[in-house]
Design an enzyme around this catalytic site. Structure first.
Site, PDB file in Angstrom:
ATOM      1  N   GLY A 106       0.807  -1.210   0.000  1.00 32.60           N
ATOM      2  CA  GLY A 106       0.000   0.000   0.000  1.00 32.60           C
ATOM      3  C   GLY A 106       0.839   1.257   0.000  1.00 32.60           C
ATOM      4  N   THR A 107       2.143   1.122   0.270  1.00 31.64           N
ATOM      5  CA  THR A 107       3.029   2.279   0.266  1.00 31.64           C
ATOM      6  C   THR A 107       3.163   2.810  -1.153  1.00 31.64           C
ATOM      7  OG1 THR A 107       4.279   1.180   2.015  1.00 31.64           O
ATOM      8  CG2 THR A 107       5.261   3.147   1.047  1.00 31.64           C
ATOM      9  N   THR A 108       3.080   4.122  -1.301  1.00 34.98           N
ATOM     10  CA  THR A 108       3.234   4.729  -2.615  1.00 34.98           C
ATOM     11  C   THR A 108       4.696   5.072  -2.866  1.00 34.98           C
ATOM     12  OG1 THR A 108       2.775   6.935  -1.702  1.00 34.98           O
ATOM     13  CG2 THR A 108       0.899   5.669  -2.553  1.00 34.98           C
ATOM     14  N   GLN A 132      -3.459   2.988  -4.619  1.00 35.49           N
ATOM     15  CA  GLN A 132      -4.726   3.426  -4.047  1.00 35.49           C
ATOM     16  C   GLN A 132      -5.504   2.193  -3.598  1.00 35.49           C
ATOM     17  OE1 GLN A 132      -7.471   4.865  -2.462  1.00 35.49           O
ATOM     18  NE2 GLN A 132      -6.872   6.645  -3.665  1.00 35.49           N
ATOM     19  N   HIS A 166      -3.168  16.701   0.534  1.00 34.84           N
ATOM     20  CA  HIS A 166      -2.976  15.618   1.487  1.00 34.84           C
ATOM     21  C   HIS A 166      -2.351  16.194   2.750  1.00 34.84           C
ATOM     22  CE1 HIS A 166      -3.678  11.881  -0.949  1.00 34.84           C
ATOM     23  NE2 HIS A 166      -3.523  12.749  -1.935  1.00 34.84           N
ATOM     24  N   LYS A 170       2.749  13.692   3.806  1.00 32.66           N
ATOM     25  CA  LYS A 170       2.840  12.936   2.544  1.00 32.66           C
ATOM     26  C   LYS A 170       3.794  13.676   1.616  1.00 32.66           C
ATOM     27  CE  LYS A 170       0.176  10.982  -1.302  1.00 32.66           C
ATOM     28  NZ  LYS A 170       0.926   9.711  -1.293  1.00 32.66           N
TER      29      LYS A 170
END
Length: 287
Positions: A106-108, A132, A166, A170
């Site tokens: 899930g880490t971008t 996402q 955000h 982030k």
């Protein structure tokens, strides 16, 4: 030892972060097994965090391999969830692949092509990789992608502007924004680079300009995409505004259950190495 009918054993890295903590709570709420460990960086400053009443022992990165190896032996159906930081996305993915442990990333950020290539080339690892995890946002993203495939050039020469707000922690540009911009490019908008996406990280701007409630300044995702015709007489605007992290945490648990089902819930196991959230949506078995 677990079986395919038991609660899924999940290791969340890192429960010390806000997103990982939210996922840990969602794992427990779903009736699955949150293992009482989490790999966390040295800057956390504590040894144990509390996740919905369950103490989680934080383990330094240099002990990650031994920890995951042991947990995989104790829980053969272990699935790892990664919500760490962009700088270590690829190193973590390489570690999971080398250990043969399935994971949900899930880490971008990071090198996404290298990440996907590592999973595809691995001998024993399967993964859900998506920037996402919010199911409804992914559905919107998929809708835009399919519209671009069905109606290429429908917005020829329109001007695109994108603003995304955000929380100030982030550091990278939203992966969702980048994916939707790619669809708009296929729809024919004037040249637009990912660097043209405007990032709002100042809390005052998030409140005053984007309308983010102050109570959600530390966890929100407000995106606005505006298309304007060449003569300025026609405009389209798309928005998706999310307060809090629950939508992502719940979607992540769905991704975990999907991956577990692919691996252990049908004869022959998983049919592919790499999945994304659209695969999760298309399976149609979300909670």
């Amino acid at each position: 030892m677990t079986t395919s009918l038991s609660a899924v054993p999940v290791l969340v890295n890192s429960c010390a972060g806000k997103m990982g903590h939210a996922v840990g709570e969602a794992v427990l709420e779903s009736g699955n097994t949150l293992l009482p460990y989490s790999v966390a960086g040295p800057d956390v400053g504590v040894d144990v965090v509390n996740c919905a009443g369950q103490p989680i022992q934080l383990v330094p990165p240099e002990e990650a391999v031994s920890l995951i190896t042991r947990l995989k032996e104790e829980h053969p159906e272990l699935i790892v969830v990664d919500y760490t930081v962009p700088a270590i996305v690829n190193a973590n993915a390489d570690m999971y692949c080398s250990l043969g442990v399935p994971f949900v990333m899930g880490t971008t950020g990071g090198d996404r092509d290298a990440l996907k290539a590592a999973v595809t080339a691995s001998e024993a690892t399967h993964a859900v990789v998506a920037p996402q995890m919010g199911k409804q946002v992914v559905a919107f993203q998929a809708m835009m992608q399919r519209m671009s495939e069905m109606f290429p050039g429908a917005f020829n020469d329109y001007t695109l502007s994108v603003v995304e707000s955000h929380q100030k922690t982030k550091v990278d540009t939203s992966g969702t924004a980048k994916a939707i911009v790619e669809s708009f490019r296929a729809l024919g908008v004037q040249p637009f680079d990912d660097d043209d996406i405007e990032l709002v990280r100042n809390p005052n701007d998030s409140v005053d300009r984007m309308g983010v409630p102050e109570t959600y300044l530390d966890g929100h995702a407000y995106h606005t995409y505006r298309l304007t015709s060449p003569d300025g007489t026609v405009a389209f605007e798309f928005q998706h505004n999310v307060n809090g992290r629950a939508i992502y945490a719940q979607g992540t648990v769905d991704a975990v259950l999907f991956l577990h089902r692919q691996l252990y819930g049908k004869p022959g196991g998983a049919t592919q190495k790499l999945y994304d959230m659209i695969d999760v949506l298309e399976a149609g078995v979300m909670r």
